[in-house]
Design a protein around this motif. Structure first.
Motif, PDB file in Angstrom:
ATOM      1  N   UNK A  91       0.781  -1.279  -0.102  1.00 29.56           N
ATOM      2  CA  UNK A  91       0.074  -0.100   0.003  1.00 29.56           C
ATOM      3  C   UNK A  91       1.039   1.193   0.104  1.00 29.56           C
ATOM      4  N   UNK A  92       0.473   2.161  -0.916  1.00 31.22           N
ATOM      5  CA  UNK A  92       1.164   3.430  -0.984  1.00 31.22           C
ATOM      6  C   UNK A  92       0.149   4.393  -0.047  1.00 31.22           C
ATOM      7  N   UNK A  93       0.466   5.411   0.433  1.00 33.15           N
ATOM      8  CA  UNK A  93      -0.279   6.402   1.469  1.00 33.15           C
ATOM      9  C   UNK A  93       0.035   7.852   0.915  1.00 33.15           C
ATOM     10  N   UNK A  94      -1.185   8.570   0.684  1.00 35.71           N
ATOM     11  CA  UNK A  94      -1.141  10.081   0.442  1.00 35.71           C
ATOM     12  C   UNK A  94      -1.910  10.734   1.757  1.00 35.71           C
ATOM     13  N   UNK A  95      -1.079  11.261   2.591  1.00 36.40           N
ATOM     14  CA  UNK A  95      -1.979  11.809   3.713  1.00 36.40           C
ATOM     15  C   UNK A  95      -1.444  13.182   4.239  1.00 36.40           C
ATOM     16  N   UNK A  96      -2.127  14.093   5.140  1.00 33.15           N
ATOM     17  CA  UNK A  96      -1.725  15.099   5.539  1.00 33.15           C
ATOM     18  C   UNK A  96      -0.403  15.303   6.226  1.00 33.15           C
ATOM     19  N   UNK A  97      -0.022  13.997   6.798  1.00 36.08           N
ATOM     20  CA  UNK A  97       1.117  13.606   7.448  1.00 36.08           C
ATOM     21  C   UNK A  97       2.544  13.305   6.545  1.00 36.08           C
ATOM     22  N   UNK A  98       2.290  12.349   5.641  1.00 36.34           N
ATOM     23  CA  UNK A  98       3.218  11.777   4.833  1.00 36.34           C
ATOM     24  C   UNK A  98       2.807  11.103   3.644  1.00 36.34           C
ATOM     25  N   UNK A  99       3.705  11.285   2.645  1.00 35.57           N
ATOM     26  CA  UNK A  99       3.503  10.364   1.417  1.00 35.57           C
ATOM     27  C   UNK A  99       4.329   9.237   1.597  1.00 35.57           C
ATOM     28  N   UNK A 100       4.061   8.002   1.344  1.00 32.17           N
ATOM     29  CA  UNK A 100       4.844   6.691   1.426  1.00 32.17           C
ATOM     30  C   UNK A 100       4.560   5.889   0.282  1.00 32.17           C
ATOM     31  N   UNK A 101       5.608   5.292  -0.168  1.00 32.09           N
ATOM     32  CA  UNK A 101       5.369   4.009  -1.101  1.00 32.09           C
ATOM     33  C   UNK A 101       6.846   3.353  -0.865  1.00 32.09           C
ATOM     34  N   UNK A 102       6.703   2.087  -0.831  1.00 32.41           N
ATOM     35  CA  UNK A 102       7.669   1.019  -0.583  1.00 32.41           C
ATOM     36  C   UNK A 102       8.413   1.563   0.634  1.00 32.41           C
ATOM     37  N   UNK A 103       9.777   1.591   0.662  1.00 32.02           N
ATOM     38  CA  UNK A 103      10.412   2.059   1.874  1.00 32.02           C
ATOM     39  C   UNK A 103      10.653   3.493   1.922  1.00 32.02           C
TER      40      UNK A 103
END
Length: 516
Positions: free
Chosen positions: A137-149
């Motif tokens: 899962x990738x994440x696009x949020x108010x706190x952070x964007x994450x993908x992989x490591x």
């Protein structure tokens, strides 16, 4: 990126009306709405923003190498440059950006959350549950964007078009199957997400915020509604909070405390350890014990459970995953102290969010509830007095301080907050005058047990946090609200390092050290 011909980009833009002048084809090297980023054989998109108008920089972009210009105003044209007039420059820009990255959102299963409050918590819950079920899962949020490591600190809830497509592309490269993202009203209104379509969406709630941009609640809701009416796939799943006056009108699967909801929340019998006891769906009861506080968090959990259930995931497995401890940065995040005092940091920066958090903490029956908050500058001013009123009514003591004043004068923001506090009749600490020197005699009935007032103004946020810790006693609760996960304070356009969590930890260590 593979360099495509301008004609390929125009074909992708067939969904919008384009008026082309001086057309000639060439391989596009880059797409930008900032003339400073233009290079040879670029496409420049002139977008009129809130602070500047990109049409003023068209000549600069051409001088730097732009060979095609998208615009939505009458402009002077030069030879050797293709001009494409569109009705909505930003929408065109979003479509161009996604084509530049080869439409990465089509290679992901998108799950979107929209609403005034609860988006970030819901996003983290979704990501955690999906990962527990074996999904990448990738994440696009108010706190952070994450993908992989990789994890990148977020600058805004939903990034601008080029950055959004960049993150989508990185998620595809990292072999993510799902993308969980918060979808802001600004992004929806500006069509920042291009032609992306969602597999599942959640509506959390709607209350007064961002009215500096949307002007009224109807326009604010209509922007949010687009996620359901325009950006949801035909076979996509949608769930909404039916206890919300706006959410109940979306005509999709519902969750809530109401008996008519499709996913009915079972309230918690132990408010100290969990926000709910379970959910009833189609006559079947599912036991949940989420490690989150507050009734409002039961809605976040229920929304996630409902959507994942509608998407076909095993309900028992989802319930089990939601009962595990899931941390959400800066959302009613507890900061440990050595004494019998509870400290929390929360992102609550609207009146509804502050009300929800203070209500949740009030239910824990503290001896005294201390609230520290301010309001952001250059944002919706109408919520400032409302936030002051709510803190005065629900907290035993309020410290009004500075938040991110941006380009406003902090004391002027505080004046707006104090208008709401004064409506309640709650007195300031100084019995003779308030922060602006006005006479303020206090009747005996208006004083608390120690004969002091009920609120104070400490503009310096660090001092305000230290003062809250100093005045806290055994069985009290201290809430530092407004900034949550943020690690900066923005003053006159400059972001200075500042973390509520770190300042609070330091204050606890210093103050409790002196008490030992």
């Amino acid at each position: 990126m593979k360099h495509l011909l301008l004609s390929s980009y125009l074909k992708h833009l067939e969904i919008i009306s384009c008026e082309v002048c001086n057309f000639f084809d060439f391989e596009v090297s880059a797409v930008s709405n900032n003339s400073l980023n233009v290079k040879d054989n670029s496409v420049f998109v002139a977008v009129k923003g809130t602070e500047t108008d990109g049409h003023k920089y068209i000549n600069d972009a051409i001088a730097r190498g732009a060979r095609a210009v998208f615009h939505n105003q009458e402009i002077q044209k030069q030879s050797g440059v293709s001009y494409i007039r569109v009705e909505d420059s930003y929408y065109a820009y979003a479509l161009l950006c996604e084509k530049y990255f080869d439409e990465p959102s089509k290679k992901l299963k998108l799950i979107g959350i929209t609403g005034t409050n609860g988006k970030t918590t819901s996003a983290y819950l979704l990501k955690s549950v999906l990962e527990s079920l074996g999904k990448k899962v990738g994440l696009l949020s108010t706190v952070e964007y994450s993908f992989g490591d990789r994890v990148i600190s977020a600058q805004r809830t939903t990034p601008e078009a080029f950055e959004l497509q960049t993150v989508f592309h990185k998620m595809v490269e990292a072999d993510c199957e799902y993308c969980v993202m918060e979808v802001s009203s600004h992004a929806l209104d500006q069509r920042r997400i291009g032609s992306a379509r969602f597999d599942g969406v959640i509506f959390t709630n709607l209350s007064g915020d961002h009215l500096d941009y949307h002007k009224d609640m109807k326009s604010y809701f209509l922007a949010k509604e687009r996620l359901f009416t325009e950006y949801l796939k035909k076979a996509g799943k949608a769930v909404t909070n039916c206890d919300d006056p706006y959410g109940k009108n979306l005509g999709v699967t519902t969750f809530g405390l109401s008996d008519i909801s499709d996913y009915n929340i079972i309230p918690s019998r132990d408010l100290f350890s969990r926000c709910m006891d379970g959910i009833i769906n189609s006559g079947e009861t599912f036991i949940l014990s989420p490690h989150l506080l507050g009734l409002y968090n039961s809605y976040n959990v229920a929304g996630v459970f409902a959507l994942l259930s509608e998407l076909g995931f095993n309900k028992q497995k989802v319930a089990h995953a939601l009962s595990e401890k899931i941390s959400v940065p800066g959302r009613l995040e507890r900061i440990c102290g050595r004494k019998n005092i509870l400290y929390f940091v929360d992102y609550a920066h609207s009146d509804d969010a502050l009300r929800r958090v203070l209500t949740a903490l009030r239910e824990l029956k503290p001896k005294k509830l201390i609230s520290v908050f301010g309001c952001g500058g250059n944002r919706d001013k109408t919520k400032r007095p409302r936030m002051g009123k709510i803190s005065a009514e629900l907290a035993d003591f309020t410290i009004v301080t500075s938040d991110n004043p941006r380009k406003e004068v902090p004391s002027e923001i505080i004046k707006d907050i104090l208008e709401g506090i004064r409506i309640t009749g709650v007195p300031p600490v100084n019995e003779k005058e308030d922060i602006h020197g006005r006479a303020c005699p206090l009747p005996e009935s208006a004083r608390d047990a120690r004969g002091t007032g009920k609120y104070n103004v400490i503009e310096d946020r660090r001092r305000a946090i230290f003062e809250a810790v100093r005045m806290a006693e055994e069985k009290d609760i201290v809430l530092i609200a407004g900034k949550g996960h943020e690690d900066y304070q923005e003053i006159m356009g400059v972001r200075y390092p500042f973390s509520d969590k770190e300042v609070l930890k330091k204050a606890i260590n210093e103050v409790e050290g002196l008490r030992s």
